[in-house]
Design an enzyme around this catalytic site. Structure first.
Site, PDB file in Angstrom:
ATOM      1  N   TYR A 148      42.270 100.561   7.970  1.00 14.33           N
ATOM      2  CA  TYR A 148      42.187 100.473   6.507  1.00 14.33           C
ATOM      3  C   TYR A 148      40.808 100.929   6.024  1.00 14.33           C
ATOM      4  O   TYR A 148      40.690 101.716   5.077  1.00 14.33           O
ATOM      5  CB  TYR A 148      42.468  99.038   6.076  1.00 14.33           C
ATOM      6  N   GLU A 199      46.740  92.799  -3.845  1.00 10.06           N
ATOM      7  CA  GLU A 199      45.522  92.045  -4.174  1.00 10.06           C
ATOM      8  C   GLU A 199      45.890  90.707  -4.807  1.00 10.06           C
ATOM      9  O   GLU A 199      45.223  89.692  -4.575  1.00 10.06           O
ATOM     10  CB  GLU A 199      44.604  92.843  -5.107  1.00 10.06           C
ATOM     11  N   TRP A 229      42.263  89.458   3.694  1.00 12.05           N
ATOM     12  CA  TRP A 229      42.916  90.755   3.545  1.00 12.05           C
ATOM     13  C   TRP A 229      43.697  91.122   4.801  1.00 12.05           C
ATOM     14  O   TRP A 229      44.740  91.774   4.723  1.00 12.05           O
ATOM     15  CB  TRP A 229      41.876  91.816   3.212  1.00 12.05           C
TER      16      TRP A 229
END
Length: 198
Positions: free
Chosen positions: A25, A47, A55
């Site tokens: 990522y 989000e 995350w």
């Protein structure tokens, strides 16, 4: 902590080295300017689900989210019914938080209203930075903020437009993810790649 060598020896932001998904990522997406409305919508929803979680937790379920939310087409998610809400709440491939699940179609409808009034969500979103990324040049991870006046401004505006789960901290993470704010450490190899500097 400054940039740390990764598996290939290139220096990276330290947070990216905790898991292969974080590394991928970081190297491919984080901080790169994003102007594709569909991907911006996907990140907005993710989000929102990330609030209060790591995350990495979201990245591990990203494909599950893509399947559950039918490719993150805003017009599809906007029309979700109570039956869709129950389908999502029964889906072990995502985060089953009812408030977050129920916020998704609300955010899809708000997203589409912004598209209608601004031409695209990207035009609206990037308008907060005059179309150009805010490029920071941090030397240490400890310098990177969790929230900024820009994030507070965007958060307030998005809330006024009906978006849910868009507090300043979540919005700042969104700004970083979509590349409106570049918070790669100056010594990270992606800083030069995403800014043309270095």
């Amino acid at each position: 902590m400054s940039a740390v060598p990764g598996p290939d020896g290139r220096p990276r932001c330290p947070w990216s080295l905790g898991h292969p998904l974080l590394l991928e990522y970081h190297d491919a997406e984080w901080g790169a300017p994003l102007r594709d409305d569909r991907v911006l919508f996907e990140l907005l929803i993710l989000e929102g689900f990330q609030a209060g979680l790591s995350w990495l937790t979201i990245l591990k379920r990203r494909e599950g989210f893509r399947q559950a939310f039918q490719g993150f087409a805003p017009q599809v998610v906007a029309g979700y019914s109570k039956a869709d809400m129950e389908r999502l709440m029964a889906d072990a491939g995502i985060i089953r938080n009812r408030l977050k699940v129920e916020a998704a179609p609300v955010n899809a409808r708000a997203f589409m209203k912004v598209q209608a009034s601004h031409g695209s969500f990207a035009d609206y979103f990037w308008g907060f930075v005059d179309g150009r990324p805010v490029v920071n040049a941090w030397k240490e991870m400890s310098q990177v903020p969790a929230v900024t006046p820009l994030a507070e401004k965007v958060s307030k505006d998005m809330k006024a437009k009906g978006f849910k789960f868009v507090g300043p901290v979540s919005v700042y993470a969104y700004l970083q993810s979509a590349g409106l704010v570049n918070d790669h450490l100056e010594s990270c190899f992606r800083f030069a790649e995403t800014t043309g500097k270095g």
